[in-house]
Design an enzyme around this catalytic site. Structure first.
Site, PDB file in Angstrom:
ATOM      1  N   HIS A  44      51.892 -22.467 -40.682  1.00  0.00           N
ATOM      2  CA  HIS A  44      50.661 -22.144 -40.315  1.00  0.00           C
ATOM      3  C   HIS A  44      49.689 -21.813 -41.394  1.00  0.00           C
ATOM      4  CE1 HIS A  44      51.683 -21.398 -35.588  1.00  0.00           C
ATOM      5  NE2 HIS A  44      52.534 -21.077 -35.968  1.00  0.00           N
TER       6      HIS A  44
ATOM      7  N   SER B 221      36.643 -31.766 -65.421  1.00  0.00           N
ATOM      8  CA  SER B 221      35.469 -31.727 -64.505  1.00  0.00           C
ATOM      9  C   SER B 221      33.690 -31.849 -65.602  1.00  0.00           C
ATOM     10  CB  SER B 221      35.077 -30.535 -63.646  1.00  0.00           C
ATOM     11  OG  SER B 221      33.593 -30.062 -63.696  1.00  0.00           O
TER      12      SER B 221
ATOM     13  N   LYS C 266      38.100 -26.670 -65.559  1.00  0.00           N
ATOM     14  CA  LYS C 266      38.235 -27.144 -64.453  1.00  0.00           C
ATOM     15  C   LYS C 266      39.727 -27.584 -65.055  1.00  0.00           C
ATOM     16  CE  LYS C 266      37.473 -27.081 -60.305  1.00  0.00           C
ATOM     17  NZ  LYS C 266      36.177 -28.037 -60.098  1.00  0.00           N
TER      18      LYS C 266
ATOM     19  N   GLU D 288      44.953 -35.351 -54.822  1.00  0.00           N
ATOM     20  CA  GLU D 288      43.796 -35.653 -53.542  1.00  0.00           C
ATOM     21  C   GLU D 288      43.689 -36.923 -53.917  1.00  0.00           C
ATOM     22  OE1 GLU D 288      40.856 -32.737 -55.424  1.00  0.00           O
ATOM     23  OE2 GLU D 288      41.792 -32.999 -56.641  1.00  0.00           O
TER      24      GLU D 288
END
Ligand code: ARG
Length: 493
Positions: free
Chosen positions: A192, A313, A319, A326
């Site tokens: 979980h 970024s 970043k 992704e």
């Protein structure tokens, strides 16, 4: 090589029952789309195909990828026609040499593809006729594009399965190497997405390798089943020519000829099987990617992806984004889409060949291309990422991952597990309310919940001990993980 039709001489080919009269331009050896517009339709049809219908009908922009397979299939077919006496040896040799040259021209990127010639098959056949003349026109004897395309597609898919399977193996090898390297690092195992029990990092990584092992098996299993030759099924009902189907099957590396001509030209479930295997694989890669995204977040800090596989970024200088993971997660939709696309295309098709089947290539190519790219990029990302062992260990301190050890300690001393579970839960509540770990509670705290506790409970709470005591087949104890690594290495050789 046999001399072809002289440059500029018109000739006819038959396409969808129409006779296409083709006038090669005097100055050009090869067909060009512009040249093809000067052709006139004959036969049953009085009017030419409309421009929109012609574009709609054409598949060459997609199926030209089948050119090497198409040439290989045509050479096998022509050699067989020579063996059964339908072609002379000289004609078969002219066909072979002509096709080889066309193949080289395609490879060099010099071949001019024409939409008007519809598909890869007609483009190549037409080029062959331009090159060698009459012998080229005999190639299609005893064959239809229906068995031709089914053959080409099986050949292509077979190679694609092999290449994809090899890339799965390459990723597995990297994962197993990284598992060997991290066998002594401990991390929280999750259910979980809540910290649950400690495991070895290597054990977690081997879980990825296991998923991929089944993907590998499914692809090769589908490959075994698709390895039959449709060639000789012709349009749907075989042919009057005494074709030697065993010979072409052997020449193309197929196990055997397909057993039913109607089915052989209408079947595409081999594509469903491989795209289902690919969809499964993509879902696995997506799940692995999701873990990489989570692990590389500031909240987790379990891993750091290398510069070579992250991007920055345009606005936030700090970043470092796990884009490869992704994108792998994101591209999975296209692979699942390809499977659904094929299933829906097939649903409701009567036997035998239907033109709907022309739509089978785009999803097939896309599924393979996507999975192969994802495999490649994840292999690099996983190979080059750094593990943050200290942060993983720190994560073990919070979350009461040792609560099960307390329940097990009691259960080993005869307390029914359900009762032991309850006692452990009360101790967790007590520790939480005092902002302590379970190890920081006193023996009195323990005794207050159950009289049988003694000092040895504290040794049981040690994470390393907790992992080592999970010494079952498939468990995270060091010797089990090392054995699993050895077993994998043998399998992956
Ligand atoms: N381009 C077609 C396909 O991919 C080849 C077969 C065409 N057959 C036909 N009867 N029109 O399916």
């Amino acid at each position: 090589m046999q001399k072809g039709v002289p440059f500029g001489a018109p000739f006819c080919i038959f396409l969808n029952g129409r006779e296409l009269r083709y006038n090669p331009p005097m100055s050009e050896k090869k067909s060009t789309p512009e040249a093809a517009t000067s052709s006139t339709w004959g036969g049953r049809f009085e009017e030419a195909l409309s421009e929109v219908a012609m574009r709609f009908n054409a598949s060459v922009s997609v199926d030209k990828r089948l050119a090497p397979q198409d040439i290989r299939g045509s050479i096998a077919h022509s050699q067989m026609l020579a063996k059964i006496g339908v072609l002379s040896e000289a004609e078969a040799e002219a066909i072979r040499a002509g096709l080889v040259e066309i193949g080289e021209e395609i490879e060099r990127g010099e071949f001019v593809w024409s939409d008007e010639l519809e598909d890869v098959h007609m483009n190549i056949e037409s080029a062959l006729r331009t090159r060698i003349g009459e012998a080229g026109a005999k190639l299609h004897t005893g064959r239809s594009r229906n068995d031709q395309v089914a053959t080409d597609l099986r050949l292509w898919t077979r190679d694609a399965c092999d290449e994809t399977a090899e890339r799965i193996r390459a990723l597995q090898r990297v994962i197993v190497d990284r598992a060997a390297e991290t066998v002594d690092l401990l991390m929280p195992g999750y259910t979980h997405l809540q910290r649950a029990q400690p495991v070895r990092v290597g054990h977690h990584l081997l879980a990825w390798a296991e998923m991929l092992d089944r993907d590998y098996g499914r692809l090769l299993d589908a490959r075994r089943r698709l390895n039959e030759s449709p060639l000789g099924s012709a349009a749907l009902a075989g042919t009057t020519f005494p074709l030697d189907r065993e010979m072409t099957a052997r020449a193309l590396g197929f196990e055997r000829p397909t057993r039913n001509s109607l089915e052989a030209v209408g079947d595409r479930d081999f594509l469903v099987e491989v795209t289902a295997a690919l969809a499964n694989c993509a879902v696995h890669l997506s799940r692995i990617s999701e873990e990489l995204v989570v692990w590389s977040s500031q909240e987790f800090r379990f891993v750091q992806m290398s510069d070579a596989f992250t991007t920055g970024s345009s606005i936030m200088p700090q970043k470092k984004n796990p884009d490869m993971a992704e994108l792998t997660r994101g591209k999975t939709g296209a692979v699942i889409g390809a499977l659904v696309n094929l299933l829906v295309t097939l649903k409701g098709l009567p036997l035998a060949y239907n033109r709907d089947l022309q739509e089978d290539k785009k999803p097939t190519f896309e599924a393979f291309d996507t999975v192969r790219d994802c495999l490649l990029v994840l292999t690099g990302a996983i190979e080059s990422m750094r593990f943050h062992g200290d942060d993983m260990r720190a994560a073990l301190r919070e979350g009461f991952l040792d609560a099960t050890e307390i329940a097990d300690w009691l259960a080993e001393r005869g307390v029914p597990f359900r009762d032991a579970h309850h006692v452990s839960g009360r101790l967790v509540a007590k520790a939480a309310s005092q902002k302590k770990t379970l190890g920081e509670l006193s023996l009195e705290d323990y005794r207050a919940e159950h009289g049988s506790f003694d000092e040895s409970i504290f040794a049981a709470l040690d994470m390393e001990t907790a992992v080592e005591r999970r010494d079952v087949v498939g468990g995270p104890a060091k010797r089990r993980v090392l054995a699993a690594i050895e077993e994998f290495r043998l399998r992956l050789q």
